[in-house]
Design an enzyme around this catalytic site. Structure first.
Site, PDB file in Angstrom:
ATOM      1  N   THR A 125      -2.782  -0.566   1.392  1.00  0.00           N
ATOM      2  CA  THR A 125      -1.373  -0.330   1.089  1.00  0.00           C
ATOM      3  C   THR A 125      -0.501  -1.481   1.592  1.00  0.00           C
ATOM      4  O   THR A 125      -0.852  -2.148   2.575  1.00  0.00           O
ATOM      5  CB  THR A 125      -0.923   0.985   1.766  1.00  0.00           C
ATOM      6  OG1 THR A 125       0.505   1.084   1.685  1.00  0.00           O
ATOM      7  CG2 THR A 125      -1.321   1.044   3.241  1.00  0.00           C
ATOM      8  N   ASP A 126       0.654  -1.640   0.956  1.00  0.00           N
ATOM      9  CA  ASP A 126       1.600  -2.665   1.433  1.00  0.00           C
ATOM     10  C   ASP A 126       2.180  -2.293   2.794  1.00  0.00           C
ATOM     11  O   ASP A 126       2.763  -3.147   3.481  1.00  0.00           O
ATOM     12  CB  ASP A 126       2.723  -2.895   0.405  1.00  0.00           C
ATOM     13  CG  ASP A 126       3.571  -1.665   0.113  1.00  0.00           C
ATOM     14  OD1 ASP A 126       3.295  -0.577   0.661  1.00  0.00           O
ATOM     15  OD2 ASP A 126       4.528  -1.793  -0.683  1.00  0.00           O
ATOM     16  N   GLU A 127       2.005  -1.025   3.206  1.00  0.00           N
ATOM     17  CA  GLU A 127       2.578  -0.606   4.499  1.00  0.00           C
ATOM     18  C   GLU A 127       1.916  -1.307   5.678  1.00  0.00           C
ATOM     19  O   GLU A 127       2.459  -1.292   6.785  1.00  0.00           O
ATOM     20  CB  GLU A 127       2.490   0.917   4.665  1.00  0.00           C
ATOM     21  CG  GLU A 127       3.332   1.639   3.637  1.00  0.00           C
ATOM     22  CD  GLU A 127       3.692   3.070   4.005  1.00  0.00           C
ATOM     23  OE1 GLU A 127       3.551   3.458   5.170  1.00  0.00           O
ATOM     24  OE2 GLU A 127       4.123   3.789   3.089  1.00  0.00           O
ATOM     25  N   TYR A 153       0.025   6.338  10.086  1.00  0.00           N
ATOM     26  CA  TYR A 153      -0.641   6.147   8.781  1.00  0.00           C
ATOM     27  C   TYR A 153      -0.908   4.668   8.529  1.00  0.00           C
ATOM     28  O   TYR A 153      -2.045   4.262   8.272  1.00  0.00           O
ATOM     29  CB  TYR A 153       0.215   6.733   7.645  1.00  0.00           C
ATOM     30  CG  TYR A 153      -0.198   6.214   6.272  1.00  0.00           C
ATOM     31  CD1 TYR A 153      -1.407   6.584   5.696  1.00  0.00           C
ATOM     32  CD2 TYR A 153       0.616   5.311   5.570  1.00  0.00           C
ATOM     33  CE1 TYR A 153      -1.799   6.087   4.450  1.00  0.00           C
ATOM     34  CE2 TYR A 153       0.240   4.812   4.339  1.00  0.00           C
ATOM     35  CZ  TYR A 153      -0.973   5.199   3.781  1.00  0.00           C
ATOM     36  OH  TYR A 153      -1.356   4.695   2.551  1.00  0.00           O
ATOM     37  N   LYS A 157      -4.486   2.509   8.243  1.00  0.00           N
ATOM     38  CA  LYS A 157      -4.889   1.727   7.060  1.00  0.00           C
ATOM     39  C   LYS A 157      -5.140   0.270   7.454  1.00  0.00           C
ATOM     40  O   LYS A 157      -6.070  -0.366   6.962  1.00  0.00           O
ATOM     41  CB  LYS A 157      -3.825   1.816   5.966  1.00  0.00           C
ATOM     42  CG  LYS A 157      -3.627   3.195   5.360  1.00  0.00           C
ATOM     43  CD  LYS A 157      -4.839   3.703   4.572  1.00  0.00           C
ATOM     44  CE  LYS A 157      -5.062   2.965   3.287  1.00  0.00           C
ATOM     45  NZ  LYS A 157      -6.168   3.606   2.487  1.00  0.00           N
TER      46      LYS A 157
END
Ligand code: NAD
Ligand code: DAU
Length: 341
Positions: A125-127, A153, A157
């Site tokens: 994810t870009d997060e 979260y 990741k």
């Protein structure tokens, strides 16, 4: 090709199953999913009628179960979509995020090594890049942007990404990683912004907007994400990381107003609530690398994709109404009960 899709009963995993079944007529898919609150087998109804698809209920952290499956099937590609994916839940209870997102990734990679799977793909994810400021619109996440996480979260990741990179380097695992921006489309669990706002609008319930609603997300139609993952996982780009996004930044409040407008509902339903802890301000992906290396570009304009999505939720009320009326309701109370008082 025989492909393992983990998290196949979730939002993007299920869309990926349908994408591959439609695109590659000779492929076979095994869908592995432990059916957490976010997994819905009903989503796979049509796929289950296709002889090229088989569903296995199982947990990616269960080493014995995973190894037995890898021994039985000879996978050409393993694509790991399975995850705990909701930021708000990770703030309430981080433990399961670490277990599934990190240890589950390790188990899948170990099985891929043991059984010589030619390609492992990690859906990230870009997060993992943290966030960007609102006042520097030219700043975008590239694959060189440092990892800098905000929530349990995103930390889980990012940890998984680092582990994948370690396996590539240390064990020569033939793996790739993709980091995508916010997805929207059919079958998204109605705890995420867009389906939640559609469901609440239709029920004339308050629309809980965090903070001032000025946080920016970079929205991509789910099929465009699936296409990118499909291309990367069949490419010869072992060891590479690819950002996926469509240059489509929008403020949360503008999305909410757009949904209300499309459904002919009043803006008085908008209810500003306490902000998410550690709330990332802005995400914006630079997808130049995947376009240059693999020719991928998004195909669905947001104006079209959001209409397709809202129409899908209108036409498939029974799918999300069953979710909203079940276990989700208790969670909803827990998450929003105090905020709406
Ligand atoms: P989702 O929550 O809708 O689906 C996740 C699926 O994984 C569910 O079906 C769940 O039952 C399954 N699962 C959870 N724990 C499991 C376990 N231990 N073993 C087996 N299955 C398990 O999530 P999503 O939105 O479809 O996201 C899929 C992947 O894409 C995730 O890895 C997420 O981090 C990533 N991602 C999501 C977005 C987005 O906007 N939704 C954007 C970028 C990346
Ligand atoms: O960027 C990719 C990520 O996008 C994925 O990795 C995650 O799995 C996915 O859940 C998503 O994370 P976000 O936190 O951006 O998505 P969410 O739909 O939860 O929230 C989108 C924005 O809307 C965010 O700024 C918080 C806000 N929001 C969300 C909810 C659920 C609200 O204002 N009100 C809400 O009720």
């Amino acid at each position: 090709m025989k492909i393992l899709v983990t998290g196949a009963a979730g939002f993007i995993g299920a869309n990926h199953v349908y994408y591959v079944l439609g695109k590659h007529k000779d492929d076979e898919i095994v869908g592995l999913d432990s059916l957490t609150y976010a997994g819905n087998l009903e989503t796979l109804d049509a796929a289950l009628k296709d002889p090229r698809f088989r569903f296995v209920k199982g947990d990616i952290t269960d080493r014995a179960e995973v190894e037995a499956l890898f021994e039985q099937e000879k996978f050409d590609i393993v694509i790991n979509f399975a995850a705990e994916s909701h930021v708000d839940r990770s703030i309430e209870d981080p433990g399961v995020f670490l277990r599934t997102n990190i240890l589950g990734t390790q188990v899948l990679m170990d099985a891929s090594r043991k059984f010589g799977v030619p390609r492992y793909h990690q859906v990230s994810t870009d997060e993992v890049y943290g966030d960007l400021p609102l006042d520097k619109p030219d700043l975008l996440f590239t694959e060189q942007t440092p990892i800098h996480t905000s929530s349990p979260y995103s930390a889980s990741k990012a940890a998984a990404d680092l582990l994948v990179q370690a396996y590539i380097r240390t064990f020569k695992l033939p793996a790739t990683i993709s980091r995508c921006s916010n997805n929207y489309g059919p079958y998204q669990f109605p705890e995420k912004l867009i389906p939640l706002m559609i469901a609440n609008s239709l029920a004339d319930k308050p629309l809980p907007v965090y903070g001032e609603g000025i946080n920016v997300r970079d929205w991509l139609y789910v099929d465009d994400h699936c296409k990118a993952v499909d291309i990367i996982s069949r490419s010869d780009k072992v060891g590479e990381v690819y950002n996926i996004g469509g240059h489509n930044e929008m403020r949360n409040i503008d999305i909410v107003k757009l949904i209300l407008g499309y459904l002919g509902k009043p803006e008085s339903l908008i209810t500003y609530v306490t902000d998410r802890k550690g709330h990332d301000m802005r995400y914006a992906i630079d997808p130049a690398k995947i376009t240059a290396d693999l020719g991928w570009a998004p195909e669905t304009m947001f104006a079209d994709g959001i209409k397709l999505t809202i129409d899908w939720y209108l036409e498939n009320k029974s799918w999300w109404e069953r979710i909203v009326s079940g276990e989700y309701q208790e969670y909803y109370e827990e998450m929003y009960g105090d905020r709406l008082k």
